[in-house]
Design an enzyme around this catalytic site. Structure first.
Site, short mmCIF file in Angstrom:
data_model
loop_
_atom_site.label_atom_id
_atom_site.label_comp_id
_atom_site.label_asym_id
_atom_site.label_seq_id
_atom_site.Cartn_x
_atom_site.Cartn_y
_atom_site.Cartn_z
N LYS A 1 0.91 -1.24 0.14
CA LYS A 1 0.07 0.06 0.21
C LYS A 1 1.03 1.14 -0.12
O LYS A 1 1.72 1.23 0.65
CB LYS A 1 -0.94 0.03 1.24
CG LYS A 1 -1.90 1.13 1.17
CD LYS A 1 -2.83 0.93 2.55
CE LYS A 1 -3.88 2.09 2.66
NZ LYS A 1 -4.61 1.92 3.92
N SER B 1 -9.46 1.82 3.35
CA SER B 1 -8.53 2.81 2.39
C SER B 1 -7.65 1.73 1.40
O SER B 1 -7.04 2.02 0.54
CB SER B 1 -7.70 3.66 3.12
OG SER B 1 -7.01 3.10 4.19
N SER C 1 -9.24 -0.60 7.45
CA SER C 1 -9.06 -0.09 6.30
C SER C 1 -8.35 -1.52 5.67
O SER C 1 -8.00 -1.47 4.27
CB SER C 1 -8.09 0.80 6.29
OG SER C 1 -8.70 1.88 6.44
#
Length: 483
Positions: free
Chosen positions: A79, A154, A178
């Site tokens: 990420k 997210s 997330s």
């Protein structure tokens, strides 16, 4: 042989038997990314040179007959809020569009030491603030199961990459759900360990008392192997727990017979039938394996969203103060004095959601409102943590839905922040309490399209072995494919 659908164990077997090389495996993933990611858009930045260099190192070990590290040759996505030396790290924000770190996050360093091949950086909501990956400063990511729907957030890019075969495993970050929520919406496994189980060093901070790094995988075993690799004490993170890291994989097959599974009534009130029916089937399946379902109450659940969004935004307003155009990142070229430079830099560099949260957090911390909002939210956080402590006196793990709804359509909630925040209603509680949680696939919804449903397994602090054991038993019994 489909190289992009393999598990970590299958990759290891093929490499040791010399049926495939690490370089072939890595190139196969980049070919799939080239053909599929133009639609899904899971990645922001690719680093083929870095990945291929690591793959060739693994192939040299194999040729020399040397023992292979645990994640040898495993194609891995990271990420884009986790820093990578020499590879652009943007946090999906225009304010860091051209930022290239000079060091690796501890989790990335440990993955590469274990032989993982880092393919690239995945898209996310800007500074990890969002539940749909639509708040990226660059473009939204799409759900591989239906390109008109969100992948969750997210960490939507990491979840989508694993679900679409664009990586074998991935790292994400979880502040209020997330990792777990996008895992549920994309039909993969995603885990948040106990707070402090994995070092946050190199994770760009959103809310420091809530932030976690954790893994995604297509199987629970892959998640367990990833967690063992990145977990453990780190002198660079004072919150990283010194507790020893168990061999999670070796405990997966110990069975679940006799365990008590808590079912919190608050998590099922008003739940969509298309989610609730699958979760009930999941609970029934675990009962067939010898567990006992026990109704429990977590009475302060209804206050979790309000508490979380006060604490998280307050910490965000403090953490994001460093992005001012002075030290690094974007700086507005048009200003007449220092104040105007700050204002224009942050106005152009930050997206709408980030500015909204900075404003909320600054207000909650302001003179005259600190006690009424932030301090009260922290007190509620303590009550929520006590709810879990009391529950774990009666049960071994807790089962709950991960998300109240399946993947929703792109744009459906973008103009309704409250509805977007409510997507985290079942995940923020564990984040506030600091306990570990994993989301695993629990079948799909009825109708067209059939969308993934996620079931959440929660456990007491540092009881990841039991949590993973329950999730693995569920997977082996066919729980991922419940119909």
């Amino acid at each position: 042989m489909e190289l992009t659908s393999l598990t970590i164990g299958e990759i290891r077997n093929l490499l040791t038997q010399k049926k495939v090389s690490a370089e072939e495996l890595t190139r196969g993933h980049f070919e799939r990314i080239a053909s599929k990611d133009t639609d899904i858009r899971a990645y922001l930045t690719l680093c083929p040179e870095r990945a291929l260099e690591q793959a060739r190192r693994i192939d040299r070990l194999i040729a020399a007959g040397e023992p292979l590290p645990a994640l040898a040759g495993v194609p891995t996505a990271v990420k884009d809020v986790i820093v990578t030396r020499g590879v652009r790290t943007t946090c999906s924000s225009r304010i860091l569009e051209n930022y290239i770190p000079t060091y690796d996050a501890t989790a990335v360093e440990r993955l590469e030491a274990a032989g993982a091949c880092i393919l690239g950086k995945t898209n996310c909501d800007e500074f990890a603030m969002g539940s749909s990956t639509e708040n990226s400063g660059f473009f939204p990511t799409r759900n591989p199961h239906d390109l008109e729907r969100v992948p969750g957030g997210s960490s939507g890019g990491s979840a989508a990459a694993v679900a679409a075969g664009l990586a074998t495993v991935a790292l994400g970050s979880d502040t209020g759900g997330s990792i777990r929520q996008p895992a549920a919406l994309c039909g993969v496994a995603g885990m948040m360990g106990t707070y402090g189980r994995v070092s946050r060093f190199g994770l760009v901070a959103f809310a420091s008392s809530l932030d976690h790094i954790g893994p995604f995988g297509r199987t629970v075993r892959d998640v367990a192997l990833m967690l063992r690799t990145v977990a453990g004490r780190d002198p660079y993170d004072s919150a990283a727990a010194p507790a020893p890291v168990p061999d999670y994989e070796s405990e997966l097959d110990q069975g679940v017979s006799g365990l008590k599974v808590g079912v919190p009534r608050e998590y099922f009130a008003g739940l969509s039938p298309q989610i609730g029916d699958n979760i009930q089937k999941g609970i029934a399946l675990l009962e067939k394996l010898g567990t006992k379902a026990v109704p429990i109450s977590l009475p302060h659940t209804d206050y979790a969203i309000a508490s979380y969004y006060l604490i998280a935004t307050a910490e965000a307003s403090s953490n994001l103060a460093r992005f001012d155009g002075v030290r690094y990142g974007f700086r507005s070229p048009e200003y007449s004095d220092l104040r105007e430079m700050y204002e224009k830099t942050r106005d152009r560099g930050f997206g709408v959601e980030v500015k909204r949260r900075i404003m909320l957090g600054t207000y909650a911390l302001s003179s005259g409102y600190y006690d009424a909002y932030y301090l009260k939210a922290q007190k509620v956080r303590t009550l929520i943590a006590r709810d879990f402590l009391d529950a774990f006196k009666e049960v071994d793990v807790i089962l709950a839905p991960t998300s109240p709804v399946p993947a929703f359509k792109l744009g459906e909630r973008l103009d309704d922040p409250l509805q977007m925040y409510l997507a985290d209603i079942y995940t923020v509680n564990a984040s506030l309490a600091g306990i570990p949680g994993i989301s695993v696939p629990c079948g799909k919804t009825r109708g067209d399209p059939r969308l993934p449903v996620g079931m959440q397994v929660l456990a007491r602090h540092f009881d990841e072995p039991r949590l993973l054991r329950v999730a693995h038993a569920f997977e082996k019994a066919g729980g991922f494919e419940i119909d």
